[in-house]
Design a protein around this motif. Sequence first.
Motif, short mmCIF file in Angstrom:
data_model
loop_
_atom_site.label_atom_id
_atom_site.label_comp_id
_atom_site.label_asym_id
_atom_site.label_seq_id
_atom_site.Cartn_x
_atom_site.Cartn_y
_atom_site.Cartn_z
N UNK A 14 0.91 -1.20 -0.07
CA UNK A 14 -0.09 -0.01 -0.10
C UNK A 14 0.87 1.26 0.00
N UNK A 15 2.24 1.21 0.03
CA UNK A 15 3.05 2.42 0.08
C UNK A 15 4.26 2.14 -0.51
N UNK A 16 5.25 3.30 -0.54
CA UNK A 16 6.51 3.25 -1.32
C UNK A 16 7.50 2.49 -0.33
N UNK A 89 13.02 5.44 -3.40
CA UNK A 89 11.52 4.97 -2.89
C UNK A 89 11.04 4.42 -4.01
N UNK A 90 10.47 3.24 -3.91
CA UNK A 90 9.94 2.42 -5.01
C UNK A 90 8.38 2.24 -4.80
N UNK A 91 7.68 2.73 -5.96
CA UNK A 91 6.11 2.64 -5.52
C UNK A 91 5.56 1.36 -5.96
N UNK A 92 4.33 1.07 -5.14
CA UNK A 92 3.86 -0.24 -5.53
C UNK A 92 3.80 -0.42 -6.94
N UNK A 93 3.65 -1.69 -7.62
CA UNK A 93 3.39 -1.85 -9.31
C UNK A 93 2.05 -1.20 -9.54
N UNK A 94 1.09 -1.22 -8.69
CA UNK A 94 -0.27 -0.67 -9.09
C UNK A 94 -0.32 0.79 -9.21
N UNK A 96 0.19 3.66 -10.90
CA UNK A 96 0.56 4.18 -12.12
C UNK A 96 0.04 5.60 -12.32
N UNK A 97 -0.77 5.99 -11.64
CA UNK A 97 -1.64 7.44 -11.45
C UNK A 97 -2.07 7.67 -10.00
N UNK A 98 -2.45 9.04 -9.90
CA UNK A 98 -3.05 9.17 -8.82
C UNK A 98 -2.49 9.36 -7.51
N UNK A 99 -0.83 9.30 -7.72
CA UNK A 99 0.11 9.64 -6.49
C UNK A 99 1.15 10.44 -6.85
N UNK A 100 1.98 11.00 -5.90
CA UNK A 100 2.90 11.84 -6.01
C UNK A 100 4.17 11.19 -6.67
#
Length: 198
Positions: A14-16, A89-94, A96-100
Amino acid sequence: MTTRPLPWTPPNTEDIEVLPVGTWWDAVSAPTAVADRALKLLGPDTGAVIQDDTYGKTYWLIGVDTARSWCIRQVRVLTSLIGEGTLLGIPPVSWTTGHDTYWRVPFRIDRCLTDAQQLREALAQAATDVLGPRPDGRQLCYRCQLPTDEPVPVTVEHSGSVAGATVYACPTHARDYPRDAMARATAQHRALDRGRAR
């Protein structure tokens, strides 16, 4: 671009997740304006790309120790150094939009790492297209008044219809300069012309 399976995949959480650079991959960061142009030049040859809108940075993952000698304006190679750890910092695979911070080019096992040589060529061309030709030698930053080896031309002082002196900034202060509309339009026009020429 790599097609071999990696011993690592980004978090499906759910997080980076903050991970060490130099273990599975190194990373290359560029300001978003330069990255936009580099992505156009790379086309389908890019691997996965992380976008960080908070800091205006774009990150490519590349093979470990494939880019230590690069010297491209405003481009940074993130790699492990002796006695010093570097984290990304690596974002979750999901995401792809909607986050900084998100995957601008989605992660896939068959499209993770970008070929370092192709990326270097694209970023070098993009830096010239977006930032203009590299100035000769050191220049003084308009704000901190310190010499910089990576001067960024931020505007050209105009005197009537004649262009005058170029104002430079260090990479830290370049983003703070109130951009001259004429200089910005000229840089965009130059980038578009070069794009059509390819």
